[in-house]
Structures are given as structure tokens and as C-alpha cells.
Motif scaffolding. Structure first.
Motif, PDB file in Angstrom:
ATOM      1  N   THR A   1       0.820  -1.221   0.000  1.00  0.00           N
ATOM      2  CA  THR A   1       0.000   0.000   0.000  1.00  0.00           C
ATOM      3  C   THR A   1       0.849   1.263   0.000  1.00  0.00           C
ATOM      4  O   THR A   1       0.526   2.235  -0.690  1.00  0.00           O
ATOM      5  N   THR A   2       1.946   1.267   0.764  1.00  0.00           N
ATOM      6  CA  THR A   2       2.789   2.462   0.801  1.00  0.00           C
ATOM      7  C   THR A   2       3.368   2.756  -0.571  1.00  0.00           C
ATOM      8  O   THR A   2       3.393   3.913  -1.013  1.00  0.00           O
ATOM      9  N   ASN A   3       3.808   1.727  -1.284  1.00  0.00           N
ATOM     10  CA  ASN A   3       4.267   1.923  -2.660  1.00  0.00           C
ATOM     11  C   ASN A   3       3.148   2.505  -3.515  1.00  0.00           C
ATOM     12  O   ASN A   3       3.348   3.472  -4.257  1.00  0.00           O
ATOM     13  N   PHE A   4       1.962   1.914  -3.408  1.00  0.00           N
ATOM     14  CA  PHE A   4       0.815   2.330  -4.209  1.00  0.00           C
ATOM     15  C   PHE A   4       0.489   3.813  -3.982  1.00  0.00           C
ATOM     16  O   PHE A   4       0.335   4.582  -4.937  1.00  0.00           O
ATOM     17  N   MET A   5       0.408   4.210  -2.721  1.00  0.00           N
ATOM     18  CA  MET A   5      -0.026   5.578  -2.423  1.00  0.00           C
ATOM     19  C   MET A   5       1.040   6.619  -2.755  1.00  0.00           C
ATOM     20  O   MET A   5       0.732   7.797  -2.928  1.00  0.00           O
ATOM     21  N   ARG A   6       2.282   6.174  -2.937  1.00  0.00           N
ATOM     22  CA  ARG A   6       3.360   7.096  -3.294  1.00  0.00           C
ATOM     23  C   ARG A   6       3.727   7.040  -4.778  1.00  0.00           C
ATOM     24  O   ARG A   6       4.685   7.668  -5.218  1.00  0.00           O
ATOM     25  N   GLY A   7       2.967   6.238  -5.528  1.00  0.00           N
ATOM     26  CA  GLY A   7       3.208   6.176  -6.961  1.00  0.00           C
ATOM     27  C   GLY A   7       4.353   5.275  -7.368  1.00  0.00           C
ATOM     28  O   GLY A   7       4.849   5.368  -8.495  1.00  0.00           O
ATOM     29  N   ILE A   8       4.775   4.383  -6.465  1.00  0.00           N
ATOM     30  CA  ILE A   8       5.832   3.427  -6.793  1.00  0.00           C
ATOM     31  C   ILE A   8       5.166   2.194  -7.407  1.00  0.00           C
ATOM     32  O   ILE A   8       4.327   1.556  -6.756  1.00  0.00           O
ATOM     33  N   PRO A   9       5.501   1.829  -8.628  1.00  0.00           N
ATOM     34  CA  PRO A   9       4.765   0.767  -9.342  1.00  0.00           C
ATOM     35  C   PRO A   9       5.184  -0.643  -8.941  1.00  0.00           C
ATOM     36  O   PRO A   9       5.615  -1.446  -9.773  1.00  0.00           O
ATOM     37  N   HIS A  10       5.030  -0.956  -7.667  1.00  0.00           N
ATOM     38  CA  HIS A  10       5.362  -2.296  -7.177  1.00  0.00           C
ATOM     39  C   HIS A  10       4.387  -2.655  -6.054  1.00  0.00           C
ATOM     40  O   HIS A  10       4.604  -2.324  -4.886  1.00  0.00           O
ATOM     41  N   PHE A  11       3.301  -3.304  -6.416  1.00  0.00           N
ATOM     42  CA  PHE A  11       2.279  -3.736  -5.463  1.00  0.00           C
ATOM     43  C   PHE A  11       1.488  -4.845  -6.132  1.00  0.00           C
ATOM     44  O   PHE A  11       1.638  -5.103  -7.330  1.00  0.00           O
ATOM     45  N   CYS A  12       0.633  -5.511  -5.370  1.00  0.00           N
ATOM     46  CA  CYS A  12      -0.096  -6.643  -5.956  1.00  0.00           C
ATOM     47  C   CYS A  12      -1.380  -6.912  -5.202  1.00  0.00           C
ATOM     48  O   CYS A  12      -1.626  -6.374  -4.122  1.00  0.00           O
ATOM     49  N   ILE A  13      -2.195  -7.770  -5.791  1.00  0.00           N
ATOM     50  CA  ILE A  13      -3.392  -8.321  -5.160  1.00  0.00           C
ATOM     51  C   ILE A  13      -3.077  -9.767  -4.795  1.00  0.00           C
ATOM     52  O   ILE A  13      -2.567 -10.516  -5.625  1.00  0.00           O
ATOM     53  N   SER A  14      -3.353 -10.144  -3.561  1.00  0.00           N
ATOM     54  CA  SER A  14      -3.050 -11.502  -3.097  1.00  0.00           C
ATOM     55  C   SER A  14      -4.336 -12.181  -2.618  1.00  0.00           C
ATOM     56  O   SER A  14      -5.041 -11.648  -1.760  1.00  0.00           O
ATOM     57  N   ILE A  15      -4.631 -13.362  -3.167  1.00  0.00           N
ATOM     58  CA  ILE A  15      -5.834 -14.123  -2.825  1.00  0.00           C
ATOM     59  C   ILE A  15      -5.461 -15.583  -2.632  1.00  0.00           C
ATOM     60  O   ILE A  15      -4.822 -16.181  -3.510  1.00  0.00           O
ATOM     61  N   ALA A  16      -5.845 -16.143  -1.505  1.00  0.00           N
ATOM     62  CA  ALA A  16      -5.620 -17.577  -1.257  1.00  0.00           C
ATOM     63  C   ALA A  16      -6.927 -18.205  -0.806  1.00  0.00           C
ATOM     64  O   ALA A  16      -7.712 -17.578  -0.091  1.00  0.00           O
ATOM     65  N   LEU A  17      -7.163 -19.452  -1.205  1.00  0.00           N
ATOM     66  CA  LEU A  17      -8.328 -20.205  -0.733  1.00  0.00           C
ATOM     67  C   LEU A  17      -7.845 -21.366   0.126  1.00  0.00           C
ATOM     68  O   LEU A  17      -7.095 -22.230  -0.339  1.00  0.00           O
ATOM     69  N   MET A  18      -8.307 -21.373   1.375  1.00  0.00           N
ATOM     70  CA  MET A  18      -7.972 -22.452   2.300  1.00  0.00           C
ATOM     71  C   MET A  18      -9.182 -23.351   2.503  1.00  0.00           C
ATOM     72  O   MET A  18     -10.314 -22.869   2.593  1.00  0.00           O
ATOM     73  N   HIS A  19      -8.937 -24.660   2.558  1.00  0.00           N
ATOM     74  CA  HIS A  19      -9.983 -25.628   2.854  1.00  0.00           C
ATOM     75  C   HIS A  19      -9.579 -26.389   4.098  1.00  0.00           C
ATOM     76  O   HIS A  19      -8.537 -27.047   4.117  1.00  0.00           O
ATOM     77  N   LYS A  20     -10.362 -26.236   5.151  1.00  0.00           N
ATOM     78  CA  LYS A  20     -10.058 -26.841   6.444  1.00  0.00           C
ATOM     79  C   LYS A  20      -8.649 -26.478   6.912  1.00  0.00           C
ATOM     80  O   LYS A  20      -7.902 -27.303   7.426  1.00  0.00           O
ATOM     81  N   GLY A  21      -8.285 -25.222   6.697  1.00  0.00           N
ATOM     82  CA  GLY A  21      -7.009 -24.706   7.178  1.00  0.00           C
ATOM     83  C   GLY A  21      -5.815 -24.942   6.289  1.00  0.00           C
ATOM     84  O   GLY A  21      -4.704 -24.520   6.609  1.00  0.00           O
ATOM     85  N   VAL A  22      -6.005 -25.610   5.150  1.00  0.00           N
ATOM     86  CA  VAL A  22      -4.901 -25.909   4.230  1.00  0.00           C
ATOM     87  C   VAL A  22      -5.109 -25.129   2.937  1.00  0.00           C
ATOM     88  O   VAL A  22      -6.171 -25.225   2.311  1.00  0.00           O
ATOM     89  N   THR A  23      -4.109 -24.373   2.519  1.00  0.00           N
ATOM     90  CA  THR A  23      -4.229 -23.570   1.309  1.00  0.00           C
ATOM     91  C   THR A  23      -4.267 -24.457   0.070  1.00  0.00           C
ATOM     92  O   THR A  23      -3.374 -25.274  -0.141  1.00  0.00           O
ATOM     93  N   GLN A  24      -5.298 -24.285  -0.737  1.00  0.00           N
ATOM     94  CA  GLN A  24      -5.503 -25.109  -1.934  1.00  0.00           C
ATOM     95  C   GLN A  24      -5.198 -24.362  -3.224  1.00  0.00           C
ATOM     96  O   GLN A  24      -4.731 -24.955  -4.192  1.00  0.00           O
ATOM     97  N   HIS A  25      -5.496 -23.071  -3.260  1.00  0.00           N
ATOM     98  CA  HIS A  25      -5.308 -22.275  -4.474  1.00  0.00           C
ATOM     99  C   HIS A  25      -4.760 -20.905  -4.100  1.00  0.00           C
ATOM    100  O   HIS A  25      -5.058 -20.390  -3.012  1.00  0.00           O
ATOM    101  N   ALA A  26      -3.970 -20.329  -4.995  1.00  0.00           N
ATOM    102  CA  ALA A  26      -3.342 -19.045  -4.701  1.00  0.00           C
ATOM    103  C   ALA A  26      -3.178 -18.209  -5.958  1.00  0.00           C
ATOM    104  O   ALA A  26      -2.869 -18.734  -7.031  1.00  0.00           O
ATOM    105  N   VAL A  27      -3.368 -16.913  -5.786  1.00  0.00           N
ATOM    106  CA  VAL A  27      -3.142 -15.938  -6.854  1.00  0.00           C
ATOM    107  C   VAL A  27      -2.398 -14.745  -6.273  1.00  0.00           C
ATOM    108  O   VAL A  27      -2.781 -14.223  -5.218  1.00  0.00           O
ATOM    109  N   VAL A  28      -1.337 -14.338  -6.924  1.00  0.00           N
ATOM    110  CA  VAL A  28      -0.672 -13.064  -6.643  1.00  0.00           C
ATOM    111  C   VAL A  28      -0.593 -12.339  -7.980  1.00  0.00           C
ATOM    112  O   VAL A  28       0.062 -12.820  -8.913  1.00  0.00           O
ATOM    113  N   TYR A  29      -1.275 -11.198  -8.063  1.00  0.00           N
ATOM    114  CA  TYR A  29      -1.398 -10.494  -9.351  1.00  0.00           C
ATOM    115  C   TYR A  29      -0.772  -9.118  -9.258  1.00  0.00           C
ATOM    116  O   TYR A  29      -1.134  -8.304  -8.410  1.00  0.00           O
TER     117      TYR A  29
END
Length: 266
Positions: A88-116
Motif C-alpha cells: 500500500t505504501t508503494n501504491f499511495m506514493r506512486g511506486i509501481p510495485h504492489f499486488c493483489i493476493s488471494i488464497a483459498l484455504m480448505h479446512k485450514g490448508v491452502t488449496q489455491h493461490a493468486v498473486v497479481y
């Protein structure tokens, strides 16, 4: 691509469009300090709402743990762990290095992941047992077998400045052997870069599950290892994380153990 991973990709792209529209029009970005040196913007919140709304269209009964809005139910078998803008600090200062991170956990174990990374349009994805990819192409961790000559990544403990003396001991020890160390400002992208072999290893203290859940699966599915500072498996609880290829991680942890107090070796 698994159906659930496909939805995560769709949600990440939708949030990326929201983020990039405002990144190119910085006058639209409003921010507040939610803690010491810890900021949130109106765009973080908008991206988070976009991600949740996109996922809920397909999975209305699933639960969420999101950085800005906290837990939504979080009692079912499926839990989506979301960092709407990591860096977020990069984003708000115009530094082009940030991402969206999404993980899906099933019963506490990560099954799928996206970092965009919407700036570079790089979509890192992984499904448990199916490997890790960057824009559809398989990725692997670095082939290096020792700490000597590595390129490492880290994050300074800006929220936990009392840890600085111990952090500096580790940094100095690593820097003596490594070729160089990077501090770019996004934990999720640091982990994705380990998975892609762009950096050989990464360590940081005091992280949250939404910072690391997706990136951890990327590293593991790319052939890497993720542990706490002592080489154990308590990193999701402690927030202290090391990630690298098996041999490099072994070298990193062996250097950290004698330098850190017991409280940090977990």
C-alpha cells in the motif's frame, strides 16, 4: 485451471482494474493511518469489496479473512484470505510495485493461490499438487545450492522497530555472503519472486496470514520450502517467515538460529 482458481484470477483482475485506474489518477487516492507507519487507502477498501463481491457470486456460502474488513463468518470449511493491495505504501506514493493476493484455504490448508501484479500484468497462480505458474507458464525456484552469491529479498520491521537490533544482526550476516539484498515493499510479490527464481531467498518478521498465504503456496508448488526463523512450521502463527529453495533455506536458517532470541525462532 481449477474452477475455484479461475474465480480467484477473475477477482484479482477485477481488483487490478480498480487499483490501476486510481494509480494513474493519484488525486483519487485518500489514505489514513490505521497504526504506526501502517496505512490504508480508499482504493484498498474498494479492491477488497470488488474481490469479495466477485467471489460471492460463485461461492455465496464461503467465508473471508480480509486485511481491511477482517473476518466474515470464518467458521466454514472454505476460507478466502485476501490482501487487496499488498504494498500500500508503494501504491499511495506512486511506486509501481504492489499486488493483489488471494488464497483459498480448505479446512485450514491452502488449496489455491493468486498473486497479481497489475502494473506488469503478471499473474502468479498455484493449486495444491499442480505446480505454480506465471501467466500460464510453469515456474521453479532458483537452482542455487548455497547462500554464497545469492540475491535475497526482505522487509524491514517498520511496524516492530524494537526488533531492529536482532534484524540487523541477521541482515549483516546474510549480506556478508549474499551477492545483494532487495527490499521492495511487498511481501506477496517477494514470495512470488522466490517461486519464479527471480530471487533466491526471502525472510521477514511480523507478517499476517493475508501477506503470506498465497505466496507460500506459490513457493511450495515451485519446489521451494517455507518455514519460520528456526526452521519449524509456526510461521503462520508467528508471522516470521523464510522462503527459498531447500538448500538455500537450510543455509539461511542455520545462520539465523545463533543470532536470534528464542522468541523469534518460531
Amino acid at each position: 485451471m481449477h474452477a475455484m482458481l479461475n474465480i480467484a484470477v477473475r477477482a484479482a483482475r477485477a481488483a487490478g482494474r480498480v487499483a490501476m485506474k486510481s494509480f494513474q489518477q493519484p488525486d483519487q487516492v485518500e489514505y489514513e493511518e490505521k497504526g504506526a507507519n501502517d496505512f490504508v487507502t480508499n482504493i484498498d477498501k474498494a479492491c477488497e469489496q470488488t474481490i469479495i463481491a466477485t467471489i460471492q457470486k460463485s461461492y455465496p456460502d464461503h467465508d473471508f479473512l480480509a486485511e481491511e474488513s477482517g473476518a466474515h463468518h470464518a467458521k466454514g470449511e472454505y476460507l478466502w484470505v485476501i490482501d487487496p493491495i499488498d504494498g500500500t505504501t508503494n501504491f499511495m506514493r506512486g511506486i509501481p510495485h504492489f499486488c493483489i493476493s488471494i488464497a483459498l484455504m480448505h479446512k485450514g490448508v491452502t488449496q489455491h493461490a493468486v498473486v497479481y501484479d497489475p502494473v506488469r500484468e503478471e499473474m502468479f497462480t498455484a493449486s495444491r499438487g499442480a505446480g505454480a505458474q506465471l501467466n500460464g507458464y510453469r515456474i521453479r525456484v532458483s537452482a542455487r545450492k548455497e547462500l554464497e552469491g545469492t540475491l535475497l529479498a526482505t522487509g524491514f520491521p517498520f511496524k516492530l522497530k524494537h526488533l531492529l537490533p536482532d534484524y540487523q544482526k541477521v541482515f549483516n550476516s546474510f549480506f556478508e555472503q549474499a551477492a545483494d539484498v532487495r527490499r521492495a515493499g511487498s511481501a506477496a510479490l517477494d514470495l512470488a519472486y522466490v517461486a519464479a527464481g527471480r530471487v533466491d531467498g526471502y525472510w521477514e518478521a511480523g507478517l499476517k496470514l493475508w501477506d503470506t498465504a498465497a505466496g507460500e503456496l506459490l513457493v511450495r508448488e515451485a519446489g521451494g520450502v517455507v518455514t519460520d526463523f528456526g526452521g519449524g512450521m509456526n510461521h503462520q502463527n508467528s508471522g516470521n517467515i523464510v522462503a527459498a529453495s531447500p538448500r538455500v533455506l537450510q543455509g539461511m536458517v542455520s545462520k539465523m538460529r545463533p543470532l536470534l532470541p528464542a522468541a523469534l525462532l518460531k
